[in-house]
Every structure is written in C-alpha cells, then in structure tokens.
Motif scaffolding. Structure first.
Motif, PDB file in Angstrom:
ATOM      1  N   THR A  89       0.824  -1.205   0.000  1.00 62.31           N
ATOM      2  CA  THR A  89       0.000   0.000   0.000  1.00 62.31           C
ATOM      3  C   THR A  89       0.860   1.257   0.000  1.00 62.31           C
ATOM      4  O   THR A  89       2.083   1.203   0.059  1.00 62.31           O
ATOM      5  N   GLY A  90       0.168   2.409  -0.040  1.00 64.54           N
ATOM      6  CA  GLY A  90       0.824   3.661   0.274  1.00 64.54           C
ATOM      7  C   GLY A  90       1.151   3.705   1.756  1.00 64.54           C
ATOM      8  O   GLY A  90       0.820   2.783   2.515  1.00 64.54           O
ATOM      9  N   TYR A  91       1.796   4.785   2.167  1.00 63.30           N
ATOM     10  CA  TYR A  91       2.207   4.902   3.571  1.00 63.30           C
ATOM     11  C   TYR A  91       1.216   5.761   4.352  1.00 63.30           C
ATOM     12  O   TYR A  91       0.400   6.491   3.779  1.00 63.30           O
ATOM     13  N   ASP A  92       1.290   5.673   5.666  1.00 65.28           N
ATOM     14  CA  ASP A  92       0.336   6.373   6.522  1.00 65.28           C
ATOM     15  C   ASP A  92       0.753   7.823   6.723  1.00 65.28           C
ATOM     16  O   ASP A  92       1.015   8.282   7.842  1.00 65.28           O
ATOM     17  N   THR A  93       0.813   8.534   5.622  1.00 69.13           N
ATOM     18  CA  THR A  93       1.129   9.966   5.607  1.00 69.13           C
ATOM     19  C   THR A  93       0.236  10.633   4.573  1.00 69.13           C
ATOM     20  O   THR A  93      -0.314   9.948   3.695  1.00 69.13           O
ATOM     21  N   PRO A  94       0.072  11.949   4.637  1.00 70.91           N
ATOM     22  CA  PRO A  94      -0.571  12.617   3.505  1.00 70.91           C
ATOM     23  C   PRO A  94       0.230  12.369   2.231  1.00 70.91           C
ATOM     24  O   PRO A  94       1.450  12.168   2.274  1.00 70.91           O
ATOM     25  N   TYR A  95      -0.455  12.361   1.102  1.00 67.27           N
ATOM     26  CA  TYR A  95       0.242  12.129  -0.155  1.00 67.27           C
ATOM     27  C   TYR A  95       1.334  13.179  -0.330  1.00 67.27           C
ATOM     28  O   TYR A  95       1.078  14.376  -0.215  1.00 67.27           O
ATOM     29  N   PRO A  96       2.572  12.767  -0.619  1.00 66.23           N
ATOM     30  CA  PRO A  96       3.694  13.709  -0.630  1.00 66.23           C
ATOM     31  C   PRO A  96       3.754  14.544  -1.909  1.00 66.23           C
ATOM     32  O   PRO A  96       3.093  14.240  -2.908  1.00 66.23           O
ATOM     33  N   LEU A  97       4.594  15.571  -1.856  1.00 63.69           N
ATOM     34  CA  LEU A  97       4.821  16.392  -3.038  1.00 63.69           C
ATOM     35  C   LEU A  97       5.796  15.691  -3.981  1.00 63.69           C
ATOM     36  O   LEU A  97       6.278  14.596  -3.731  1.00 63.69           O
ATOM     37  N   PHE A  98       6.124  16.377  -5.082  1.00 62.50           N
ATOM     38  CA  PHE A  98       6.766  15.755  -6.242  1.00 62.50           C
ATOM     39  C   PHE A  98       7.967  14.881  -5.901  1.00 62.50           C
ATOM     40  O   PHE A  98       8.091  13.754  -6.391  1.00 62.50           O
ATOM     41  N   ALA A  99       8.881  15.378  -5.094  1.00 53.20           N
ATOM     42  CA  ALA A  99      10.171  14.725  -4.900  1.00 53.20           C
ATOM     43  C   ALA A  99      10.038  13.338  -4.278  1.00 53.20           C
ATOM     44  O   ALA A  99      10.892  12.471  -4.510  1.00 53.20           O
ATOM     45  N   LEU A 100       8.973  13.107  -3.514  1.00 50.55           N
ATOM     46  CA  LEU A 100       8.810  11.827  -2.822  1.00 50.55           C
ATOM     47  C   LEU A 100       7.706  10.958  -3.416  1.00 50.55           C
ATOM     48  O   LEU A 100       7.414   9.893  -2.888  1.00 50.55           O
ATOM     49  N   GLU A 101       7.109  11.397  -4.504  1.00 51.35           N
ATOM     50  CA  GLU A 101       5.972  10.673  -5.062  1.00 51.35           C
ATOM     51  C   GLU A 101       6.335   9.241  -5.458  1.00 51.35           C
ATOM     52  O   GLU A 101       5.617   8.284  -5.147  1.00 51.35           O
ATOM     53  N   ASP A 102       7.468   9.064  -6.130  1.00 51.05           N
ATOM     54  CA  ASP A 102       7.856   7.726  -6.572  1.00 51.05           C
ATOM     55  C   ASP A 102       8.141   6.795  -5.390  1.00 51.05           C
ATOM     56  O   ASP A 102       7.905   5.584  -5.473  1.00 51.05           O
ATOM     57  N   ALA A 103       8.632   7.355  -4.305  1.00 51.44           N
ATOM     58  CA  ALA A 103       8.898   6.539  -3.118  1.00 51.44           C
ATOM     59  C   ALA A 103       7.608   6.124  -2.422  1.00 51.44           C
ATOM     60  O   ALA A 103       7.556   5.087  -1.760  1.00 51.44           O
ATOM     61  N   TYR A 104       6.571   6.940  -2.572  1.00 46.61           N
ATOM     62  CA  TYR A 104       5.298   6.666  -1.905  1.00 46.61           C
ATOM     63  C   TYR A 104       4.470   5.630  -2.663  1.00 46.61           C
ATOM     64  O   TYR A 104       3.876   4.724  -2.069  1.00 46.61           O
ATOM     65  N   MET A 105       4.433   5.736  -3.979  1.00 42.38           N
ATOM     66  CA  MET A 105       3.561   4.889  -4.787  1.00 42.38           C
ATOM     67  C   MET A 105       4.043   3.441  -4.795  1.00 42.38           C
ATOM     68  O   MET A 105       5.225   3.177  -5.019  1.00 42.38           O
ATOM     69  N   PRO A 106       3.171   2.466  -4.568  1.00 40.97           N
ATOM     70  CA  PRO A 106       3.562   1.067  -4.737  1.00 40.97           C
ATOM     71  C   PRO A 106       4.018   0.811  -6.172  1.00 40.97           C
ATOM     72  O   PRO A 106       3.444   1.353  -7.124  1.00 40.97           O
TER      73      PRO A 106
END
Length: 332
Positions: free
Chosen positions: A294-311
């Motif tokens: 899944t995604g992580y238990d944080t608000p959806y991040p801005l551009f720089a961290l998007e790839d790290a957040y998305m499964p």
C-alpha cells in the motif's frame, strides 16, 4: 470498434448517455466551455447546449446538493468533481442526503445520479490532487463505488452507473487516463457493477487491485514469475461497493495465498476489508497471512517523494514472495 484511451471511453459514454436520454445532464467546474480539467467533456457543451452540459461555481457542496435536487425530481445528473479530494466539502451532502434519500423517504424517492472524480497519484500534481480516499466513501451504506482500470470497463461501467437507480460514485484513475489504448465497442453496452474481473489466471498466489494499481499488479506478477517462477492470479475488483465477495473467495480457494494492492494509506484502507472478506469466506484455504502492499500512513507527498510513496512492481513482487515463503511458526 474504436481504439481509444480510458478518458476517450469516458467521453464516449457521456455522449451516448446525453443522446439517449434527455434527462441526463452534466454539471461541474469547467466541464462546459473548457471540457473539464482532463477534457473528459470536451465538445459536449457545443453539441448538446449549456442546459445539458453546464459550468458551475467552485463549490463542491453546491454541485452535489443541486444534483440530488435534480435527481429526486426526475433528472439524471452526472456531477464532475475536478479531483476526488475536492469532494471533502461535499462529503456531508453525500453522507447525510444522497446516500439516505431512499431510506428516509421509505422508497418514495431515489437519487439516480453519478459523481465522477479523478483520483490517485502519479501525475506530479499539487497537494489535494492525488489523494486516494475511496475507502471513506465505500464505507457509506447507500453509495456505490466503482473504479475502472481499462477503457472497455470505463465506458461500460459508466453507462451502467448512469442507468442505475441509485447514486454511484465513479472514480477515475487519472494516472492511466491516456497511458494505453484498447478496442472498445462504439455503441451502447454496460459492464455489471459489483462483478470483479480475472485479469490474469494463476495457481500460486492472487493479487487483488483496482484502478491504476491493476497495471502495477500485472508488472509485479510478471516480475515474480521471471525471478521466482511464481504463477500469479490478478483480480481487478472494479467495484468496491458492492464488492464481489464470491470472486475473492473463489480465487483464494484456488491459490491459497493473497496480496492486496492499493495506493491509499495502509491503516484502515480498503485492503483491510478484503483481508476480512478472505477470513470470512476462505480462511481454511490460506497457506499464509494476506500481505498488503500500500501507500504509507502519511498525507500524499509532493513531487520529490511521489515515486517513493507509490507502490511499484518491485514492492508487489516482494509481497508475493513473502506470501510464498511464509512458514507456520516463523513469526512466533
């Protein structure tokens, strides 16, 4: 047959609905002259006029409130919310009024309306443009929640939603709006709401996904096959409410292992409902705990961290391998 994208299939469905039933109207921010922020309604106001495809103020609560008034008085409104997270101001209308009108009126009124909204990440959008809060709507009795993953399903499910006598929330994965094409029938057809789709058959493990995560599930399944020889079944749920519990049961009974994939945060995400469904209907078949990617238990991040957040495919393959390698007592 027409070779089209997911967004093109949605436009086609809207045009057909407007042509076939004069009660159908489209309303939302910039849906008219501009054709919507993703151009899903491009050309429709010019073709059908301002009384059928109408621009509204920037007021989501008013858009939904007006839609329920139209619906209970014989119209079939299709409300567009520019991004799903923009629906938060309209949540009270959806929960307090749209979902309850049939029960409140003891069947005298229903709300045959559709709420369309792009959702999810992957397009480098600003805050509140990429949230994936489908679970908070699927939790509400009286609301149907549909999420297509292909152009064929997008058109068929949207036409089914428009024909449904009750309110349907139609969430569109904007990450794959134009990412691929497929052959779609040019005329009217429907895909039944509440029926999952077997995207790929397998024997060792099942991955459940919906929306933009279906292609990711396929990529992860392919990676697990190439690296570890694992045969993976992929199920596109297509509908979160109603949920195809039989399809979930049948696949887990077949494979004995499962992975649930979604881009929303893990805590209380819709994946937990799938895990509970498996426990209810197929617990005896499980050879390992159900894994969640899944995604992580944080608000959806801005551009720089998007790839790290998305499964991604690697995380999906890792979940599959963990399910395959599980041994009873290993976690004690």
């Amino acid at each position: 047959m027409a070779n089209t994208t997911l967004i093109g299939a949605i436009t086609d469905a809207l045009r057909i609905a407007l042509q076939q039933d004069e009660r159908v109207i489209i309303l939302g921010e910039d849906v008219g002259k501009n054709g919507g922020v993703f151009r899903a309604t491009e050309g429709l106001q010019e073709e059908f006029g301002e009384t059928r495809v109408m621009d509204t103020p920037l007021a989501e609560a008013a858009i939904i409130g007006a839609s329920i008034g139209l619906a209970v008085n014989g119209m079939i409104p299709i409300a567009e919310i520019q991004f799903l997270a923009f629906a938060y101001p309209a949540y009270e209308q959806l929960v307090s009024h749209v979902s309850r009108i049939r029960m409140r009126s003891q069947g005298r009124f229903s709300a045959p309306m559709v709420v369309r909204a792009p959702y999810g990440g992957g397009i480098r959008a600003p805050e509140l443009h990429c949230d994936s809060p489908e679970v908070i709507f699927a939790h509400v009795p009286g609301l149907k929640v549909v999420v297509p993953a292909t152009p064929y399903d997008a058109k068929g499910l949207l036409l089914a939603a428009i024909a449904d006598p009750d309110p349907v929330l139609f969430f569109e994965p904007m990450r794959i709006y134009r990412s691929f094409r497929e052959e779609v029938p040019e005329g009217y057809y429907t895909v039944p709401i509440g029926k999952a789709r077997v995207v790929q058959e397998g024997t060792d493990c099942t991955v459940f996904a919906w929306g933009a995560m279906v292609p990711v599930a396929l990529q992860g399944a392919d990676l697990a096959r190439k690296q570890h020889g694992i045969s993976v079944e992929v199920i596109d749920l297509r509908s979160l409410s109603p949920l195809d519990r039989d399809a979930i049961r049948d696949s887990v009974m077949k494979t004995g292992r499962a992975v649930v994939l979604h881009e929303a945060p893990r805590h209380a995400g819709f994946g937990a409902e799938i895990v509970a469904t498996i426990n209810d209907l197929a617990l005896d078949a499980l050879m390992a705990p159900v894994m969640r990617v899944t995604g992580y238990d944080t608000p959806y991040p801005l551009f720089a961290l998007e790839d790290a957040y998305m499964p991604d495919a690697a995380r999906v393959a890792e979940g599959i391998v963990q399910a395959m390698n599980y041994e009873i007592g290993a976690r004690l």
